[in-house]
Design a protein around this motif. Structure first.
Motif, short mmCIF file in Angstrom:
data_model
loop_
_atom_site.label_atom_id
_atom_site.label_comp_id
_atom_site.label_asym_id
_atom_site.label_seq_id
_atom_site.Cartn_x
_atom_site.Cartn_y
_atom_site.Cartn_z
N HIS A 1 -4.50 5.40 -0.60
CA HIS A 1 -4.82 4.32 1.08
C HIS A 1 -4.25 5.68 2.24
N GLY A 2 -3.80 6.09 2.00
CA GLY A 2 -3.70 7.04 3.54
C GLY A 2 -3.37 8.27 3.00
N ILE A 3 -3.15 9.53 3.93
CA ILE A 3 -3.23 10.93 4.01
C ILE A 3 -1.89 11.01 5.21
N ASP A 4 -0.43 11.42 4.51
CA ASP A 4 0.40 11.27 5.78
C ASP A 4 0.37 12.97 4.91
N ASN B 1 -7.50 19.11 -0.61
CA ASN B 1 -6.48 18.62 -0.81
C ASN B 1 -6.22 16.87 -0.25
N ALA B 2 -6.66 16.70 1.09
CA ALA B 2 -6.33 15.66 1.28
C ALA B 2 -8.03 14.18 0.94
N ALA B 3 -8.77 15.24 1.26
CA ALA B 3 -10.10 15.11 0.54
C ALA B 3 -10.20 14.34 -0.81
N PHE B 4 -9.48 15.26 -1.73
CA PHE B 4 -9.41 14.72 -2.79
C PHE B 4 -8.17 13.91 -3.24
N ALA B 5 -8.32 13.40 -2.67
CA ALA B 5 -6.28 12.71 -2.51
C ALA B 5 -6.89 11.06 -2.18
N GLU C 1 -11.36 15.14 9.60
CA GLU C 1 -12.22 15.45 9.52
C GLU C 1 -12.81 15.56 7.98
N ALA C 2 -11.75 15.74 7.22
CA ALA C 2 -12.14 16.05 5.85
C ALA C 2 -12.31 14.18 4.79
N VAL C 3 -11.64 14.00 5.88
CA VAL C 3 -11.27 12.81 5.57
C VAL C 3 -11.68 11.52 5.94
N PRO C 4 -12.09 9.98 4.88
CA PRO C 4 -13.52 9.53 5.23
C PRO C 4 -11.87 8.91 6.77
N GLY C 5 -13.40 8.12 7.62
CA GLY C 5 -12.94 7.23 8.64
C GLY C 5 -11.98 6.04 8.65
N GLN C 6 -12.56 5.65 7.47
CA GLN C 6 -11.27 4.48 7.03
C GLN C 6 -10.69 4.59 6.79
N ILE C 7 -10.14 5.95 6.03
CA ILE C 7 -8.28 6.17 5.67
C ILE C 7 -7.89 6.77 6.99
N PRO C 8 -7.00 6.70 6.70
CA PRO C 8 -5.88 6.94 8.30
C PRO C 8 -5.21 7.54 7.76
N VAL C 9 -5.31 9.97 8.57
CA VAL C 9 -4.18 10.12 8.29
C VAL C 9 -3.43 9.94 9.36
N SER C 10 -2.09 10.91 8.71
CA SER C 10 -0.73 10.53 9.72
C SER C 10 -0.01 11.42 9.88
N PRO D 1 0.57 -1.46 -0.18
CA PRO D 1 -0.32 0.13 -0.11
C PRO D 1 0.76 1.75 0.50
N VAL D 2 -0.16 2.32 -0.55
CA VAL D 2 0.88 3.59 -0.86
C VAL D 2 0.17 4.93 0.20
N ASN D 3 0.90 5.18 0.46
CA ASN D 3 -0.02 6.60 1.06
C ASN D 3 0.76 8.07 0.39
N ILE D 4 0.01 8.84 0.42
CA ILE D 4 0.16 10.28 0.13
C ILE D 4 0.15 11.06 0.96
N GLN D 5 1.84 11.76 0.41
CA GLN D 5 2.15 12.59 1.45
C GLN D 5 1.60 14.12 0.96
N LEU D 6 1.24 14.92 1.74
CA LEU D 6 1.26 16.24 1.45
C LEU D 6 1.58 17.32 2.53
#
Length: 319
Positions: free
Chosen positions: A90-93, A80-84, A128-137, A64-69
């Motif tokens: 897979h996740g937002i970093d 942008n996190a919500a759009f990604a 808050e912008a990203v669906p709960g099942q997608i991790p935000v790190s 899996p690959v997380n996108i870093q902002l």
């Protein structure tokens, strides 16, 4: 032990991720950062940095690959996190650790370590912008200059609702100096937070990895520069594999060359492969002679020809 392949701006791109995840048992990858200023970025920006989005946000080998902002405006970071996430990340970093002057002068990356309240706002808005099942790190350093600042920063990130935190155990002022590594602070952070932690910094081999886990009490590690120095570092740490031999490295250089030349970044190949050599030379003394042969070349063909010639010489010597 969990091993994460971290991001390195301008060198650890999607083609390198493909190569390194095919030969290592990595658990997760994180992309180079997407710079967010004052706009919602178009989808082609995300697909360029993370073409894995077209394949379930996983590398060809299934990692899996997380996108870093990277940015400082909570609202634009959240959009942008919500759009990604909508594109299938897979996740937002969130990057609060980059020490580059070009990034920091516009109040991005490690510059935000001075402002825990703003970090809190960015993380909270994205969570808050990203669906709960997608991790935000998030990824941080210990502070600008004082490593004691890390506790307030970590508390801000935890209170904002992040799911995980990577700690590069140096301050911004510490740069990448080995003498500045302070793994013991990660151990102190672990005692003060319920956040799952990933330890990062100065992990070059299995001994370093073992020492880091012993000092920090954390069994999730992120490797970056070490993964370029020794391309099978993930499996060296996880499965006690021996480092690749120099002939295996030369073959890997040719595999990389074929990927780069046929991929979408062929015009960058000469600079990219030279950058990789700057890392390989630290682990493989044999790389110095080959690097001298290619360092003045500015086009693809002579570089690939020289590496191919070197491989032929190695084969003759071993016959």
């Amino acid at each position: 032990m969990r091993i994460v392949l971290g991001p390195m701006e301008g060198v650890l791109d999607h083609l390198m991720r493909e190569i390194l995840t095919e030969m290592n048992d990595y658990d997760l990858c994180v992309t180079e950062f997407v710079r967010v200023v004052h706009q919602l970025l178009p989808k082609h920006v995300y697909y360029r940095l993370c073409p894995e989005l077209r394949h379930g946000s996983r590398t060809r080998s299934g990692v899996p690959v997380n996108i870093q902002l990277l940015g400082q405006d909570p609202d634009w970071m959240a959009e942008n996190a919500a759009f990604a996430a909508e594109l299938g990340a897979h996740g937002i970093d969130l990057n609060f650790g980059c020490p580059a002057k070009t990034v920091n002068k516009s109040k991005g990356g490690a510059a935000l370590l001075e402002f825990p309240e703003l970090i809190y706002q960015v993380v909270k808005a994205c969570r808050e912008a990203v669906p709960g099942q997608i991790p935000v790190s998030a990824k941080i350093r210990l502070g600008l200059e004082n490593p004691q600042d890390c506790f307030e920063i970590v508390d801000a990130i935890e209170q904002a609702g992040a799911n995980e935190l990577t700690v590069h155990a140096r301050t911004k002022a510490g740069g990448y100096k080995a003498s500045e590594i302070k793994w013991e602070y990660i151990q102190q952070i672990r005692q003060k937070t319920a956040l799952p932690l990933i330890a990062n910094g100065e992990i070059w081999n299995a001994v370093d990895a073992q020492r880091c886990t012993e000092v920090t009490g954390v069994d999730s590690l992120m490797v970056c520069r070490g993964a370029l120095n020794t391309p099978n570092l993930g499996n060296i740490i996880k499965h006690n594999h021996a480092p690749l031999s120099w002939p295996q490295i030369v073959e890997l250089l040719l595999v990389y060359s074929r990927c780069e030349v046929t991929g979408d970044k062929s015009k960058y190949y000469p600079n990219r492969v030279k950058q990789w050599f700057s890392y390989l030379r630290q682990a493989y003394p044999q790389a110095n002679a080959l690097f001298r042969e290619i360092r003045t070349q500015t086009t693809v063909e002579p570089i690939v020809e020289q590496i191919t010639r070197h491989q032929s010489e190695l084969l003759r010597e071993s016959a």
